[in-house]
Write a protein that holds these residues in place. Structure first.
Motif, PDB file in Angstrom:
ATOM      1  N   ASN A  98      10.065  42.701 -41.006  1.00 35.80           N
ATOM      2  CA  ASN A  98      10.654  42.800 -39.674  1.00 35.80           C
ATOM      3  C   ASN A  98      10.474  41.499 -38.911  1.00 35.80           C
ATOM      4  O   ASN A  98       9.389  40.914 -38.893  1.00 35.80           O
ATOM      5  N   GLY A  99      11.541  41.047 -38.276  1.00 38.15           N
ATOM      6  CA  GLY A  99      11.487  39.836 -37.472  1.00 38.15           C
ATOM      7  C   GLY A  99      11.511  38.555 -38.277  1.00 38.15           C
ATOM      8  O   GLY A  99      11.442  37.459 -37.723  1.00 38.15           O
ATOM      9  N   GLU A 100      11.610  38.679 -39.598  1.00 41.11           N
ATOM     10  CA  GLU A 100      11.557  37.516 -40.461  1.00 41.11           C
ATOM     11  C   GLU A 100      12.966  36.960 -40.709  1.00 41.11           C
ATOM     12  O   GLU A 100      13.932  37.718 -40.749  1.00 41.11           O
TER      13      GLU A 100
ATOM     14  N   THR B 136      15.719  40.219 -37.296  1.00 44.01           N
ATOM     15  CA  THR B 136      15.466  40.164 -38.730  1.00 44.01           C
ATOM     16  C   THR B 136      16.734  39.666 -39.418  1.00 44.01           C
ATOM     17  O   THR B 136      17.814  40.219 -39.198  1.00 44.01           O
TER      18      THR B 136
ATOM     19  N   GLY C 211      13.977  36.980 -32.366  1.00 47.70           N
ATOM     20  CA  GLY C 211      13.212  37.886 -33.207  1.00 47.70           C
ATOM     21  C   GLY C 211      14.040  38.778 -34.109  1.00 47.70           C
ATOM     22  O   GLY C 211      13.534  39.735 -34.692  1.00 47.70           O
TER      23      GLY C 211
ATOM     24  N   THR D 198      14.779  44.165 -29.987  1.00 47.65           N
ATOM     25  CA  THR D 198      13.583  43.493 -30.512  1.00 47.65           C
ATOM     26  C   THR D 198      12.859  44.394 -31.496  1.00 47.65           C
ATOM     27  O   THR D 198      13.134  45.581 -31.597  1.00 47.65           O
ATOM     28  N   ALA D 199      11.921  43.792 -32.207  1.00 47.27           N
ATOM     29  CA  ALA D 199      11.249  44.509 -33.284  1.00 47.27           C
ATOM     30  C   ALA D 199      10.371  45.644 -32.762  1.00 47.27           C
ATOM     31  O   ALA D 199      10.020  46.533 -33.512  1.00 47.27           O
TER      32      ALA D 199
END
Lengths: 252, 268
Positions: free
Chosen positions: A38-40, A200, A198, A2-3
């Protein structure tokens, strides 16, 4: 995965500035500014020859940029001092043609880089591999060779192979373009799961449905430039540029 | 008069068979069978056990040993040359190209004479194994030039996507070559390399221009010595026997190549 594990959440995952790339006299990228947070989940669409795959391949320097800057998690990957192999091992890439290693079975495809690059023990690598195979819905196929799998299964193995390196981000280069239509769904399903966890993601695709449903940002490229970008639902529903409208009217 | 197409084809085929049969019968009538039997199949040596024992335990054995050594050595050198030829470093490429062109352009026999006589005299140095060793070194030098080109083609036949996938996983260039590219390249080149092996088996017969100790003789040298001594002296029987023994080794191998190639085509 995860981020939250990242040292500096403020640094963009991918930051591209003023990127130029030519093949001979053909200028494919004419000054691209592009970033993925990040996470996008960023989807890149556009006609063939628009430069979208080249842009993706520049992000881990499979293509050598002519000029411009590319930062991956703040690290300048064009700097000759940068350990490119280390950066690449943190970027998972999924190719249109899968590119599984045909002389290795599924399990070995997933463990070889874990052992040789991540320096994990055999046992740990196998555990990670099995977990990721399960995630892409292919538990139990460890001993199959790529040639004996369908295109959709091969692509899911390829995703599992990339995930087994515990990458910070995943790049998808037209992951469903080489698949029979009935096999596309399974692959997109796996990608949706990743996005919801989540991860990226930068996705070069022709799947507008995926972009609308999963994408945080949509980028439309044509002729080596970014013509338009924004919220996928807005861009797809009401494109601002004539070229975007023309392209979407052909594919939707 | 119009003749039906099928009738015409049958007629042509019939004529072709008749011609073949006629030639065979004519040759059989003209041939001096007793002379052929006496000169090529002299029973004292030809009828088992005859001279077969020594031909196999000395001749075939040494031929195979020399071939395997030359093949293994040649393959190792060829791998080095192929990697040099694909190197991004210019001088390596030039050196490999010069080597390959040089040795492919010379008769193996000449290289062998150079190695056995020229080098030993010029440098006052004898390779391990004496003159046989020198001859095998010549086979390695020449064979590696051919095998290097085969390997290079095999390496280049591995799709670019394989390298890209390996590098994307963070593997270094060297690691990618060893783990991903070479295993696939070797699979591709197994049929042509088997052909090289067959060529080498036959090329070991060139060693006969070099002096041998009795127990070092390979098949052709031994057969040649039997022209002058032994139970079939004065006849060509030993040559026929050597020919049969070469074919017993090479034919299964060429069949194997054909089968491997067919299997490879199917799996694509």
């Amino acid at each position: 995965m995860t981020a939250t594990t990242r040292p500096d959440a403020a640094t963009a995952a991918i930051e591209v500035r003023g990127l130029h790339k030519s093949f001979g006299s053909n200028e494919v990228l004419k000054g691209i500014d592009f970033h993925v947070d990040n996470g996008e989940v960023v989807c890149v669409i556009g006609p063939s020859g628009s430069g979208k795959s080249t842009l993706l391949r520049c992000v881990n320097r499979l293509e050598e940029p002519d000029s411009g800057q590319i930062l991956v998690e703040g690290v300048d990957i064009i700097d000759p001092e940068t350990d490119l192999d280390a950066v690449r091992s943190r970027i998972g890439i999924v190719f249109q043609q899968f590119n599984l290693f045909p002389h290795m079975n599924v399990l070995r495809n997933l463990t070889v880089a874990q052992e040789k690059v991540r320096k994990r023990s055999r046992k740990e690598a196998v555990e990670v591999a099995r977990a990721n195979l399960e995630k892409v819905g292919l538990a139990g196929r460890e001993n199959a060779y790529p040639a004996h799998l369908s295109g959709g299964q091969q692509q899911r193995v390829a995703i599992a192979r990339a995930l087994s390196m515990d990458p910070d981000m995943m790049l998808f280069d037209e992951p469903t373009s080489a698949l029979d239509p009935e096999l596309v769904g399974d692959v997109l399903e796996v990608m949706k799961t990743l996005a919801s966890e989540g991860m990226t993601m930068m996705v070069v695709t022709h799947e507008m449905g995926f972009a609308r449903e999963v994408g945080d940002k949509l980028v439309f490229m044509d002729g080596g430039v970014i013509v338009e970008e924004g919220d996928p639902r807005e861009v797809l529903a009401a494109p601002q540029h004539e070229r975007t409208r023309a392209f979407l009217s052909k594919v939707l | 008069m119009a003749m039906k197409r099928t009738t015409k084809r049958r007629l042509v085929q019939g004529v072709l068979y008749a011609v073949l049969l006629g030639v065979a019968v004519a040759l059989a009538l003209v041939a001096d069978w007793p002379a052929i039997k006496a000169n090529f199949f002299k029973s004292e040596g030809f009828v088992p056990p005859g001279a077969w024992g020594e031909l196999i335990t000395v001749g075939v054995k040494n031929t195979l040993i020399y071939t395997v050594i030359a093949f293994a050595g040649g393959l190792l050198l060829a791998l080095l040359l192929a990697l040099m030829k694909l190197s991004p470093v210019g001088p390596y490429r030039w050196l490999a190209t010069a080597y390959i062109e040089f040795f492919r352009g010379l008769p193996a026999l000449l290289v062998m004479l150079f190695m056995a006589f020229g080098i030993t005299i010029a440098f006052q140095w004898t390779p391990p194994g004496g003159s046989v060793g020198a001859g095998i070194v010549a086979l390695i030098l020449v064979g590696s030039a051919y095998m290097a080109e085969t390997l290079r083609a095999g390496i280049q036949a591995v799709p670019k996507g394989q390298t890209e996938a390996a590098r994307s996983l963070g593997m270094s260039g060297g690691r990618t070559t060893v783990t991903v590219v070479l295993p696939q390249a070797f699979r591709i080149v197994i049929p042509p390399l088997t052909n090289e092996f067959v060529l080498l088996i036959k090329d070991t017969s060139l060693l006969f221009v070099i002096g041998f100790a009795a127990d070092q003789r390979e098949l052709t040298t031994l057969a040649r010595d039997f022209l002058a001594s032994g139970p079939t002296a004065g006849t060509s029987t030993s040559l026929v026997q050597a020919a049969i023994l070469y074919l017993v080794i090479t034919l299964p191998l060429t069949q194997l190549v054909g089968w491997l190639e067919k299997r490879q085509r199917r799996s694509r």
